[in-house]
Structures are given as C-alpha cells and as structure tokens.
Design a protein around this motif. Sequence first.
Motif, PDB file in Angstrom:
ATOM      1  N   SER A  89      17.121   6.400   3.327  1.00 21.71           N
ATOM      2  CA  SER A  89      17.834   5.133   3.559  1.00 21.71           C
ATOM      3  C   SER A  89      16.927   4.151   4.285  1.00 21.71           C
ATOM      4  O   SER A  89      16.864   2.967   3.948  1.00 21.71           O
ATOM      5  N   THR A 130       5.840   5.461   7.195  1.00 17.00           N
ATOM      6  CA  THR A 130       4.739   4.865   7.958  1.00 17.00           C
ATOM      7  C   THR A 130       5.274   4.101   9.166  1.00 17.00           C
ATOM      8  O   THR A 130       4.573   3.929  10.163  1.00 17.00           O
ATOM      9  N   ASP A 135       6.172  17.978   3.022  1.00 16.48           N
ATOM     10  CA  ASP A 135       6.172  16.556   2.649  1.00 16.48           C
ATOM     11  C   ASP A 135       5.132  16.340   1.540  1.00 16.48           C
ATOM     12  O   ASP A 135       4.366  17.251   1.218  1.00 16.48           O
ATOM     13  N   PHE A 136       5.062  15.128   0.995  1.00 16.42           N
ATOM     14  CA  PHE A 136       4.142  14.848  -0.114  1.00 16.42           C
ATOM     15  C   PHE A 136       2.679  14.992   0.329  1.00 16.42           C
ATOM     16  O   PHE A 136       2.235  14.275   1.238  1.00 16.42           O
ATOM     17  N   SER A 174      -5.563   4.930  -6.678  1.00 14.90           N
ATOM     18  CA  SER A 174      -6.404   4.087  -5.814  1.00 14.90           C
ATOM     19  C   SER A 174      -5.957   4.210  -4.375  1.00 14.90           C
ATOM     20  O   SER A 174      -4.768   4.104  -4.085  1.00 14.90           O
ATOM     21  N   MET A 175      -6.913   4.439  -3.500  1.00 18.06           N
ATOM     22  CA  MET A 175      -6.614   4.659  -2.080  1.00 18.06           C
ATOM     23  C   MET A 175      -7.070   3.456  -1.264  1.00 18.06           C
ATOM     24  O   MET A 175      -8.230   3.035  -1.386  1.00 18.06           O
ATOM     25  N   ASN A 229       0.049  12.271   1.357  1.00 15.01           N
ATOM     26  CA  ASN A 229       0.218  11.459   2.571  1.00 15.01           C
ATOM     27  C   ASN A 229      -0.603  12.055   3.711  1.00 15.01           C
ATOM     28  O   ASN A 229      -0.258  13.102   4.258  1.00 15.01           O
ATOM     29  N   GLY A 252       7.586   1.704  -0.912  1.00 15.66           N
ATOM     30  CA  GLY A 252       6.707   0.774  -1.620  1.00 15.66           C
ATOM     31  C   GLY A 252       7.340   0.272  -2.907  1.00 15.66           C
ATOM     32  O   GLY A 252       7.289  -0.928  -3.220  1.00 15.66           O
ATOM     33  N   GLY A 268      10.230   8.999   8.909  1.00 14.97           N
ATOM     34  CA  GLY A 268      11.539   9.173   8.283  1.00 14.97           C
ATOM     35  C   GLY A 268      12.320  10.362   8.797  1.00 14.97           C
ATOM     36  O   GLY A 268      13.532  10.295   8.967  1.00 14.97           O
ATOM     37  N   ALA A 292      20.522  13.655  -1.806  1.00 14.75           N
ATOM     38  CA  ALA A 292      21.398  12.935  -0.863  1.00 14.75           C
ATOM     39  C   ALA A 292      20.713  11.672  -0.367  1.00 14.75           C
ATOM     40  O   ALA A 292      19.488  11.606  -0.291  1.00 14.75           O
ATOM     41  N   LEU A 293      21.528  10.679  -0.060  1.00 14.78           N
ATOM     42  CA  LEU A 293      21.045   9.520   0.691  1.00 14.78           C
ATOM     43  C   LEU A 293      21.594   9.756   2.094  1.00 14.78           C
ATOM     44  O   LEU A 293      22.797   9.670   2.329  1.00 14.78           O
ATOM     45  N   LEU A 333      -0.601  -0.635  -4.616  1.00 17.71           N
ATOM     46  CA  LEU A 333      -1.774   0.249  -4.664  1.00 17.71           C
ATOM     47  C   LEU A 333      -1.282   1.664  -4.417  1.00 17.71           C
ATOM     48  O   LEU A 333      -0.633   1.924  -3.391  1.00 17.71           O
ATOM     49  N   ILE A 339       0.859  -1.188   0.000  1.00 16.36           N
ATOM     50  CA  ILE A 339       0.000   0.000   0.000  1.00 16.36           C
ATOM     51  C   ILE A 339       0.891   1.233   0.000  1.00 16.36           C
ATOM     52  O   ILE A 339       1.555   1.533   0.986  1.00 16.36           O
TER      53      ILE A 339
HETATM   54  C1  LIG Z   1      10.972  17.389   0.416  1.00 20.81           C
HETATM   55  C2  LIG Z   1      11.713  16.225   0.971  1.00 20.81           C
HETATM   56  C3  LIG Z   1      13.074  16.096   0.753  1.00 20.81           C
HETATM   57  C4  LIG Z   1      13.766  15.001   1.255  1.00 20.81           C
HETATM   58  N1  LIG Z   1      15.102  14.888   1.006  1.00 20.81           N
HETATM   59  C5  LIG Z   1      15.761  13.795   1.429  1.00 20.81           C
HETATM   60  C6  LIG Z   1      17.121  13.599   1.088  1.00 20.81           C
HETATM   61  O1  LIG Z   1      17.720  14.400   0.372  1.00 20.81           O
HETATM   62  N2  LIG Z   1      17.739  12.481   1.553  1.00 20.81           N
HETATM   63  C7  LIG Z   1      17.099  11.556   2.331  1.00 20.81           C
HETATM   64  O2  LIG Z   1      17.734  10.561   2.728  1.00 20.81           O
HETATM   65  N3  LIG Z   1      15.793  11.702   2.662  1.00 20.81           N
HETATM   66  C8  LIG Z   1      15.123  12.788   2.221  1.00 20.81           C
HETATM   67  N4  LIG Z   1      13.792  12.939   2.524  1.00 20.81           N
HETATM   68  C9  LIG Z   1      13.110  11.881   3.287  1.00 20.81           C
HETATM   69  C10 LIG Z   1      12.699  10.722   2.383  1.00 20.81           C
HETATM   70  O3  LIG Z   1      12.430  11.201   1.102  1.00 20.81           O
HETATM   71  C11 LIG Z   1      11.487  10.017   2.945  1.00 20.81           C
HETATM   72  O4  LIG Z   1      11.755   9.604   4.255  1.00 20.81           O
HETATM   73  C12 LIG Z   1      11.094   8.789   2.101  1.00 20.81           C
HETATM   74  O5  LIG Z   1      11.043   9.114   0.732  1.00 20.81           O
HETATM   75  C13 LIG Z   1       9.762   8.238   2.552  1.00 20.81           C
HETATM   76  O6  LIG Z   1       9.355   7.195   1.706  1.00 20.81           O
HETATM   77  P1  LIG Z   1       7.908   6.539   1.882  1.00 20.81           P
HETATM   78  O7  LIG Z   1       7.793   5.476   0.866  1.00 20.81           O
HETATM   79  O8  LIG Z   1       7.678   6.208   3.290  1.00 20.81           O
HETATM   80  O9  LIG Z   1       6.894   7.718   1.565  1.00 20.81           O
HETATM   81  P2  LIG Z   1       6.530   8.323   0.144  1.00 20.81           P
HETATM   82  O10 LIG Z   1       7.677   8.225  -0.786  1.00 20.81           O
HETATM   83  O11 LIG Z   1       5.950   9.670   0.393  1.00 20.81           O
HETATM   84  O12 LIG Z   1       5.429   7.341  -0.419  1.00 20.81           O
HETATM   85  C14 LIG Z   1       4.169   7.194   0.166  1.00 20.81           C
HETATM   86  C15 LIG Z   1       3.213   6.847  -0.969  1.00 20.81           C
HETATM   87  O13 LIG Z   1       2.011   6.313  -0.433  1.00 20.81           O
HETATM   88  C16 LIG Z   1       0.922   6.774  -1.213  1.00 20.81           C
HETATM   89  N5  LIG Z   1      -0.270   6.677  -0.369  1.00 20.81           N
HETATM   90  C17 LIG Z   1      -0.570   7.386   0.739  1.00 20.81           C
HETATM   91  N6  LIG Z   1      -1.732   6.955   1.260  1.00 20.81           N
HETATM   92  C18 LIG Z   1      -2.178   5.947   0.462  1.00 20.81           C
HETATM   93  C19 LIG Z   1      -3.324   5.106   0.477  1.00 20.81           C
HETATM   94  N7  LIG Z   1      -4.273   5.194   1.426  1.00 20.81           N
HETATM   95  N8  LIG Z   1      -3.475   4.188  -0.508  1.00 20.81           N
HETATM   96  C20 LIG Z   1      -2.548   4.076  -1.511  1.00 20.81           C
HETATM   97  N9  LIG Z   1      -1.439   4.856  -1.558  1.00 20.81           N
HETATM   98  C21 LIG Z   1      -1.260   5.767  -0.582  1.00 20.81           C
HETATM   99  C22 LIG Z   1       1.301   8.186  -1.585  1.00 20.81           C
HETATM  100  O14 LIG Z   1       0.586   8.621  -2.712  1.00 20.81           O
HETATM  101  C23 LIG Z   1       2.814   8.061  -1.807  1.00 20.81           C
HETATM  102  O15 LIG Z   1       3.109   7.797  -3.159  1.00 20.81           O
HETATM  103  C24 LIG Z   1      13.082  14.039   2.020  1.00 20.81           C
HETATM  104  C25 LIG Z   1      11.703  14.169   2.246  1.00 20.81           C
HETATM  105  C26 LIG Z   1      11.027  15.251   1.728  1.00 20.81           C
HETATM  106  C27 LIG Z   1       9.557  15.373   1.968  1.00 20.81           C
END
Ligand SMILES: Cc1cc2nc3c(=O)[nH]c(=O)nc-3n(C[C@H](O)[C@H](O)[C@H](O)COP(=O)(O)OP(=O)(O)OC[C@H]3O[C@@H](n4cnc5c(N)ncnc54)[C@H](O)[C@@H]3O)c2cc1C
Length: 554
Positions: free
Chosen positions: A380, A371, A213-214, A157-158, A217, A21, A346, A57-58, A40, A15
């Motif tokens: 990372s 999450t 943030d995105f 799709s949510m 979310n 994901g 994160g 950056a990582l 999804l 999800i």
């Molecule tokens: C602006 C920004 C810059 C960053 N820069 C860095 C960096 O330079 N270096 C670093 O190490 N880290 C960085 N980070 C942190 C890192 O990017 C995040 O910790 C990481 O990308 C999180 O990944 P994720 O998969 O948990 O979340 P996300 O990549 O946000 O993915 C979550 C996904 O879930 C989907 N979603 C949400 N709810 C639902 C639902 N109910 N059903 C289906 N889909 C759903 C969303 O649409 C989204 O695509 C940054 C973060 C941000 C916001």
Amino acid sequence: MRSPYPQINCDVLIIGGGSAGAMAAIRAKELDPRQTVVVLEKGDAKYSGCIARGMDALNIVAVPGVATPELYVESNRLACEGIMDEPVNFRMAQRSWALMQKLVSWGVCFPVDEKGNYDILQVHPKGRFCVTMKEPELKTILAKKMVDLGARVVNRSMALELFTDGNRVCGALAMNVRTGELFILHAKSVILAAGGTARFGLPNNGYLYGVYDFPGNTGDGYCLAYRAGAELSGFEYTLVYYIVKDINAPLLYITLTRGCHLVNAFDERRDKDHPSIRTMFLEHLDEKGPMRIKLKHLPEETIREIESLLFTTERPSCERFYKGRGIDFRTGEIELWPTEVFLCGGHGLTGVRVNEAAETSVQGLYAAGDTSLVARGHLSGAFVFGEIAAESATEFAAGGGRTDPDPQQIKAFEDKRRGRLSQTSGAVSIEEFEYKVRRLINDYIRPPKNEYKLNRALWWMDRFRQELCELVRIGDAHDLFKAYEVENIIECATLSAVASLERKESRWLPWHYRSDFPQTNNQDWLKHIVLTQGETPGDVRVTHKDIIRMQKGN
Ligand SMILES: Cc1cc2nc3c(=O)[nH]c(=O)nc-3n(C[C@H](O)[C@H](O)[C@H](O)COP(=O)(O)OP(=O)(O)OC[C@H]3O[C@@H](n4cnc5c(N)ncnc54)[C@H](O)[C@@H]3O)c2cc1C
C-alpha cells in the motif's frame, strides 16, 4: 565538451520499475501525457521487484465503515514502538481506499463474498486493514499499463550515481548490466524506487540470491540518495523474518488466517494468540524451534484454496519446491525458520526520509516504496507513495530548468571504473567476496548486537571497501555490475552498524536487541537516528530528529 556516452533526456526519471516505480510512472503519465517519463530498471520490469508475479493481499487499506486512517496511525504507532512520523502514515492510509478502487478498475481481483464484502483480515495491532487479493498477474498489469501510457522503460540497466547541481538533482549515470555500456540521463526530477537491501545478511541456505525479498535490491536507492546528500533513517531496524525453511517464501497470512495450526518443536500450539513473526523468531531463539505449520486437519476445499494462493500468486516456484521435498499439505507439514537479516522501508523502518509529498532533503529528488521511510507501508505504501512521488515530481519538473551533470563527477566515476576493469587477475571472484561480506554481516550486524560486534562490523566494512578495489577479480561487465552492487551492500552495512551503535537501547525486539543495553529507553531514544554522508561514503554523520506528530486539521 561532448560526452562520449549516449544521452537520454526526460522530465521525470524513475529509478526502479517495481511496485512503486511502475505506479509512479502510471501516475506521472496520467497527470501529463506529454511529459517524458523514463523508468530505469535493473531487471525486466515485467517481472521484477517484490511482486515478481502477484500478491495475495493489500496489507493496509482503510476500508470505509471498517477502519479509519486515524486508527491506522494509532495501530502503526504501536507496531513501530513510537518511531514513526505520523503525517506520512496518515496520508498513506487516507489514500489507500481510492488506490485499491483504482486497482479494481484495472481488473485486479480482490475476492468478495456473496454479499459483495471484501475479505478483510486483522494482522495489525488494532483494526482490520489487510484486504485479500488474488491476482497472479498484478505485475504484468502494472508493467503493461505504464508502457501503454507512454512511459519509456529501459530494462537491464542499473543506476550508479545521481548527478546534482548544488542541492538539486539533475539526472543519473547508468549502466547496461549485460553490455557494460554507460549512459547519461538528464532529468528535471528523479524518483528513487529501487527497493530495500534484500541481499544483506546471508540466508541459511547459503545461496546469495535465495533471499526473502527481491534479490536485485541491493540498497542502491539508499546509497544513491546518501551520496547525493539526502537524509536516511532507521538503519538500526535490522529485520529477520520467520517463514518457509530454505525457500524463504511467505505464507503466514495465507495459512494462519485459514485455520492452520502453528506448533513449536514440542508440538505445543502457538496460533491462538495472534502469532507474529517476532514471537516465532523469539521462540526459535529460545531453542523451541523450528515452528511448523500443520494443515492436514483442514477440509480439502480449504487446502485447495491455500494451494491456489501459494502456487499462483507470489511465487509459483513454491509448487515445485514442495513437490521436490515430497510435501503434500494433506499429509505433511511446513517447517519454518528465520530468514537472513535485511533492510527495508516497506516491512521495516529503514529508508530515505520523506515528507507527505514524498520529498527528500535534496531538491527535485523523491522517494517511494521500500527505498523510502513510510514505516511498514508494505505494498500500500509503495503504491500510494509511488503516486504521491509522481505528483510532486511532475509539479517540480513543470517548473522547468535542467542543468548538465558536472564533468568532474563523471571523470571521477570513470577513473574508478577504469581501476575496477583493470582488476582482471584479482584472486577472489566477486561471488566469493559477496559471500564473505554477507557472512560477516550475519556475524556482527544481525541481532543480537553489542558495541564490540558493531565495531567489528565497521572494521570489516572498511577492509572490504579496500579489498573490493584490490583483491576482487573483474573479468567482464557482469562482474563489474555485481561489484557495484556489493559496494552498496558494504555501504548499507556501514550505515546499519553506525545507526545500531548510536541507538544505545533495545527496541523492536529482537530486530534491534543490544545485549549491552537490553532495556527500551523512551526517555532518551524516542526519536529518529538520521544519517548523512560526510567527506567520504565511509564517513557517516549522525544526528537525532524528533518524531513528527499529527497537527490538528491534518
Ligand atoms: C515475498 C514478499 C511478499 C510480500 N507480500 C505482500 C503482501 O501480500 N501484501 C503487501 O501489502 N505487501 C507485501 N509485500 C511488501 C511489498 O511487496 C513491498 O513493500 C513493495 O512491493 C515494495 O515495492 P518497491 O517498488 O519499493 O520495491 P520493488 O517492487 O522490489 O521494486 C524495486 C525495483 O528496483 C529495481 N532496482 C533496484 N536497484 C536498481 C538500480 N540501481 N537501478 C535500476 N533499478 C533498480 C529492482 O530491480 C526492482 O525491480 C511483500 C514483499 C515480499 C518481498
């Protein structure tokens, strides 16, 4: 009885198709190309999530010869002020180098100097772990890879509910956010990778989606886990970032590590002592803000390098933003302000509790990325725990067994949905309602906090739960989908207020500053505050759990 909804069967359901994901889907297909893996995604996985395009950056890589996983645990323990399970963070750092090498093998660019050394920056309390990356196509590389390997991506799709059979997860109910069509996913194991709660407090710019943030979310991963019976923690860690005013885009590592000056409103330099988001935010609260970044003293070559990173990797829209404001880095400066308050695993400490195998307290349910609670794991953490979750979920799915969702659970959902769809003449649009919910989160949950404010937050959230079912206008599928999102924001606010009330001390200043308990109290509070659902979503159960330390031989 035959279900009226389309059905999708899979071995592993993921999800969220963001960083964690996508990486989970790739790993699951690498491990067993024959298993069916479904992702999804609320948006379009090609550009969704925190990595809308790329990253610069990582942030955590234990590069051999430069730093060790042990040093990372020590460093992150300081950053988390002790509230961190060590084995989880150790595992992340231990696998970080191999993960980075995997990205390199996919063509992801980590610049090297003429001697072949990576650019590694110190941004943590101890050790150099942050490796510069220059990859504007990071997300498209991941998205293409998961599709090429045969994962099925269901965009737009949510996920709305998880199905459980006893304490075991067995699938999810989802909705197409454009058509409103419901469908059922049957899965042997499920990975939650739906990010944090980006749309939590209201940003200064007043735009619902103008957050750091995105914006897709909305804490859905936390709420899905909570309603399925999983343990959550760290909801009192309410983050506020300090970055570019109005666009809320990041730039600190890119600029400060390349010789830019950081000054306060009185032109006093603040870049000398390793400035942190926290010190900048505190200076702002102390009426010495806004802070500004000055670049005009830098050579043209460095300014161009900064522009090429800022305008191509994380948010290409930055170029238009600065142009629109008439800011040229050769003559002007960049103004910084606090962002909205948000919840995140994160960058922060909020999440579904997981162990080193990414297992939650619900069987067959795994969590990764923002999450999950892999404290301050950044990208990372999302990548490494995406992989770990895929390994565990694949093994669990191979054990077989699939049960059908409980028809009662579907019926209860349908009844509620029917009620929502009948709210066609509600007085308040869902956007106005979301604005108000998030304005009240600013008033009562954003730090500084105290008992009075947090109780007011709880009172308002109860009222909002009611009003969402009575006052809000639901005219179409789009409104309905947003109503589900706002319901989750309200739930996250409730969880955050409960956890903040419970932690009767101040910690991670200013993120959990209780003005009625201004001191840090390690004697009583060096532990996790764990939340689980009681009889209803609003009935939050609170327990305390010890910090898990490294065992010898881990
Ligand atoms: C602006 C920004 C810059 C960053 N820069 C860095 C960096 O330079 N270096 C670093 O190490 N880290 C960085 N980070 C942190 C890192 O990017 C995040 O910790 C990481 O990308 C999180 O990944 P994720 O998969 O948990 O979340 P996300 O990549 O946000 O993915 C979550 C996904 O879930 C989907 N979603 C949400 N709810 C639902 C639902 N109910 N059903 C289906 N889909 C759903 C969303 O649409 C989204 O695509 C940054 C973060 C941000 C916001």
